[in-house]
Design an enzyme around this catalytic site. Structure first.
Site, PDB file in Angstrom:
ATOM      1  N   HIS A 106       9.462  26.348  69.445  1.00 37.35           N
ATOM      2  CA  HIS A 106       8.782  27.623  69.674  1.00 37.35           C
ATOM      3  C   HIS A 106       7.468  27.384  70.422  1.00 37.35           C
ATOM      4  O   HIS A 106       6.420  27.172  69.794  1.00 37.35           O
ATOM      5  CB  HIS A 106       8.497  28.314  68.339  1.00 37.35           C
ATOM      6  N   ASN A 157      -0.945  38.242  69.462  1.00 37.73           N
ATOM      7  CA  ASN A 157      -0.442  38.170  70.841  1.00 37.73           C
ATOM      8  C   ASN A 157       0.460  39.346  71.214  1.00 37.73           C
ATOM      9  O   ASN A 157       0.981  39.402  72.325  1.00 37.73           O
ATOM     10  CB  ASN A 157       0.281  36.842  71.085  1.00 37.73           C
ATOM     11  N   HIS A 164       8.889  32.985  73.138  1.00 37.98           N
ATOM     12  CA  HIS A 164       8.658  32.816  71.692  1.00 37.98           C
ATOM     13  C   HIS A 164       9.371  31.584  71.148  1.00 37.98           C
ATOM     14  O   HIS A 164       8.745  30.734  70.512  1.00 37.98           O
ATOM     15  CB  HIS A 164       9.127  34.054  70.920  1.00 37.98           C
ATOM     16  N   ARG A 210      10.189  34.667  23.245  1.00 35.81           N
ATOM     17  CA  ARG A 210       8.982  34.990  24.026  1.00 35.81           C
ATOM     18  C   ARG A 210       7.731  34.822  23.157  1.00 35.81           C
ATOM     19  O   ARG A 210       6.705  34.330  23.615  1.00 35.81           O
ATOM     20  CB  ARG A 210       9.061  36.391  24.619  1.00 35.81           C
ATOM     21  N   GLU A 228       4.854  40.189  42.234  1.00 35.21           N
ATOM     22  CA  GLU A 228       5.627  39.033  41.777  1.00 35.21           C
ATOM     23  C   GLU A 228       5.753  37.926  42.819  1.00 35.21           C
ATOM     24  O   GLU A 228       5.573  36.744  42.511  1.00 35.21           O
ATOM     25  CB  GLU A 228       7.030  39.457  41.315  1.00 35.21           C
ATOM     26  N   HIS A 278      17.052  46.903  34.723  1.00 34.85           N
ATOM     27  CA  HIS A 278      16.152  45.972  34.051  1.00 34.85           C
ATOM     28  C   HIS A 278      16.902  44.925  33.225  1.00 34.85           C
ATOM     29  O   HIS A 278      16.279  44.133  32.520  1.00 34.85           O
ATOM     30  CB  HIS A 278      15.177  46.732  33.148  1.00 34.85           C
ATOM     31  N   ARG A 303      13.737  38.827  24.236  1.00 33.58           N
ATOM     32  CA  ARG A 303      12.896  39.890  23.691  1.00 33.58           C
ATOM     33  C   ARG A 303      13.168  40.051  22.200  1.00 33.58           C
ATOM     34  O   ARG A 303      12.264  40.296  21.408  1.00 33.58           O
ATOM     35  CB  ARG A 303      13.195  41.200  24.428  1.00 33.58           C
TER      36      ARG A 303
END
Length: 658
Positions: free
Chosen positions: A27, A185, A260, A355, A409, A471, A518
């Site tokens: 490149h 650019n 490029h 947890r 995240e 979820h 959980r």
């Protein structure tokens, strides 16, 4: 601009043309356009030395737009790093030191693996965070850690979503020693920037609490120099330096997308070097005065700073002996001397989610590991990532060890990579398992870079309940296990959770994913913390002769033991194997695996409340969930998806008949 500046930049640009033409791949566009930016940075500002390329207090440079690697390699060669002209001639070739994109710990002087656009910016935020955190970890720590972090990005980096996550985080944290160069650019691979991008970058960064400085002529070395000087004086904001450049400067195709990612070719390369750069020399030629110029600028400045640092260290050792010993012991990733030799005793059959067990383990280990930092993507109260003995890391409190990454995240995981790239810290980040998808590119980068990143993924199954299929993780665990150089550990109870944390913290070159529940799980009578390092072990033996072996992870281990007891009542003898870490288990070899499982392939059943993908390598029969979940209470979901004793007993009996 002085003659030596012109000659040096012409040399750098010519080397980039030669490398790419020689490889017939690469490149040239950004490399040629951005050459004056990096030339100015390296000769007038960057503090580092090839004498010790991993010196902890060096300035860091991250090429976020990694496709411009020929430019970085050219500079590293001129600066005296272990990169010869012959190495430059092997650009993008098999097993060379000059791969297509920069690779950390592969090429001397490269501070970060980069290439997937935007991640370099996010990694640099982590590097800047680590510098600030470490300067407050030790008494008079600002004498040990005081450097800048520089980054070069292009239009592509700023279009990637992770860059805005990181930019926002950096502005909020007031990372004033972070300086980002934007090669503006106005061209991308498919054409002009206006095809896809029309926002006001200056206003975007100012809205994110950054200083913005503009350099209108990308070939004006003195203007770039003044911009860097001004950026380094910032007291409370990171700085963006927008440098307006011409892509493929000098080429007949300059200013267009055609330059490029395609070599200039012999004819245009020669014309560009001679007619535009006034550099009429053979390929890969470097004038002696250019080498001398870099020795008198970059090398001289870096060596002076390095020697001063060694004197500072000596004085620091004399004045703060215990702090110095701690500093030396924590520079690398090895925490073996800080990890306890024994595990706590636990109350058998007491129920606690993994947890919460993880939070207990994390805080216990924190008591002996002073450089542990971490946080979550706004779910600390759910993933249990908080260090109780510490405070939050904020602009007014750099001594805090808890990070509030916000709902970012991807940037969170990339920033963790940056912190580990910096060195001197150990880290962890957390979110729900289903959102591992948001982190995946950064997890892959950690694995490629051999960084011991730690990920806490809670809410590990459909037992999340009413939040529903969006979820509830299904395929995420299989995805994580598919990544090379990673350990995925799904503990069955509190004992295995402590063992999992021990595995994660003792790692020096492999990321670890901790998969946490959980719901509450009983602490099992025969589970073993120290067996996690083996990946799998017999958690409940058969009575006499094995008819079947149930191989389970996480919450399904206790369920499998209940199924085992039910099958015993029907005269079917079953062994239960807990397999918290598939990677560790396979690493033990066929002999150990065979001894633990104890039965032929066709008498093995894997039990995991997620996708069955990948389990075929261990067992013929795979009991899992290969559809999406549903919104309901956890106990209703377990019944709906047949994760109960009755259905599992019947399944085992049908497998035995087959």
């Amino acid at each position: 601009m002085k003659d030596i500046d012109k000659l040096s930049i012409a040399t750098i640009r010519s080397m980039c043309i030669d490398m790419i033409n020689h490889a017939n791949s690469g490149h040239p566009g950004m490399a040629l356009g951005s050459a004056p930016i990096l030339y100015t940075l390296f000769t007038r500002h960057l503090v580092a030395t090839p004498l010790d390329s991993n010196w902890i207090n060096r300035d860091r440079f991250i090429l976020s737009a990694g496709h411009a690697s020929s430019l970085l390699y050219s500079l590293l060669h001129l600066c005296g790093y272990k990169l010869s002209i012959d190495d430059l001639k092997q650009f993008r070739q098999l097993d060379s030191l000059t791969p297509g994109h920069p690779e950390y710990m592969h090429t001397d002087g490269v501070d970060a693996t980069s290439g997937p656009l935007g991640q370099g910016i996010a990694q640099s935020v982590g590097v800047a965070i680590a510098e600030q955190a470490l300067s407050h970890l030790y008494k008079d720590g600002d004498k040990l850690f005081d450097h800048y972090t520089y980054v070069l990005c292009g239009d592509g980096c700023l279009q990637e979503g992770v860059s805005q996550e990181a930019i926002s985080l950096a502005g909020h944290q007031k990372l004033n020693k972070l300086i980002l160069f934007y090669d503006a650019n106005n061209v991308t691979l498919d054409g002009g920037l206006d095809l896809s991008f029309s926002e006001n970058v200056k206003l975007r960064f100012e809205a994110s609490e950054w200083n913005v400085i503009e350099v209108k002529n990308g070939n004006d070395v003195d203007a770039i120099d003044v911009a860097i000087q001004k950026a380094k004086k910032s007291k409370d904001k990171p700085t963006l330096i927008i440098v307006h450049t011409i892509i493929g400067y000098g080429s007949s195709k300059q200013g267009t997308s055609k330059v490029h990612g395609s070599p200039l070719g012999e004819e245009d390369g020669k014309r560009t070097k001679v007619e535009v750069y006034h550099f009429d020399h053979p390929d890969f030629y470097v004038p002696s005065e250019v080498y001398e110029h870099f020795k008198n600028t970059f090398n001289k400045r870096g060596l002076k700073a390095y020697e001063e640092y060694q004197r500072t260290l000596k004085k620091y050792e004399e004045k703060n002996e215990s702090e110095y010993i701690r500093y030396k012991s924590l520079l690398g990733h090895d925490l073996s001397s800080y990890l306890p030799d024994v595990y706590p005793d636990f109350e058998i059959n007491k129920s606690i989610s993994t947890r919460l067990s993880s939070q207990d383990a994390l805080n216990d280990y924190m008591l002996s590991i002073p450089n542990l930092y971490g946080g979550s993507a706004d779910v600390a109260g759910s993933v249990m990532t908080k260090l109780n003995v510490s405070s939050d890391f904020t602009p007014s409190n750099r001594g805090g060890h808890n990070f509030n990454f916000g709902i970012r995240e991807f940037a969170m995981a990339s920033a963790q990579n940056g912190m580990l790239l910096h060195g001197g810290v150990r880290t962890y980040v957390g979110c729900f398992l289903v959102f591992a998808d948001y982190l995946k590119p950064a997890i892959r980068m950690a694995a490629i870079s051999k960084l011991p990143a730690i990920y806490l993924f809670s809410h590990d199954s459909i037992a999340v309940g009413e939040d529903g299929p969006t979820h509830q993780p299904i395929e995420q665990l299989a995805m994580l296990r598919s990544i090379p150089n990673i350990k995925v550990i799904r503990p069955a109870d509190k004992k295995e959770t402590y063992g999992a944390w021990h595995e994660a913290l003792k790692s020096v070159s492999t990321p670890t994913c901790l998969i946490l529940s959980r719901q509450n799980l009983p602490i099992l009578e025969n589970s073993k913390a120290d067996k996690v390092s083996l990946g799998g072990y017999i958690v409940s033996k058969e009575k006499e002769k094995i008819d079947l072996c149930l191989i389970a992870t996480g919450s399904e281990v206790s369920l499998s033991i209940q199924v085992q007891k039910a099958l015993w009542e029907e005269g079917i003898d079953v062994r239960v194997v807990s397999l918290p870490c598939l990677e560790n288990f396979k690493a033990q070899g066929e002999k150990y695996m065979g001894e633990v499982i104890g039965v032929p392939y066709e008498k093995r059943i894997s039990i995991e409340m997620l996708s069955t993908f990948g389990w075929g390598s261990i067992a013929k029969y795979n009991y899992g969930i290969d559809t999406y979940g549903a919104s309901a209470k956890a106990n209703q979901l377990l019944e709906k998806f047949n994760f109960d004793i009755i259905h599992l007993v019947n399944y085992c009996k049908s497998c035995l008949k087959n």
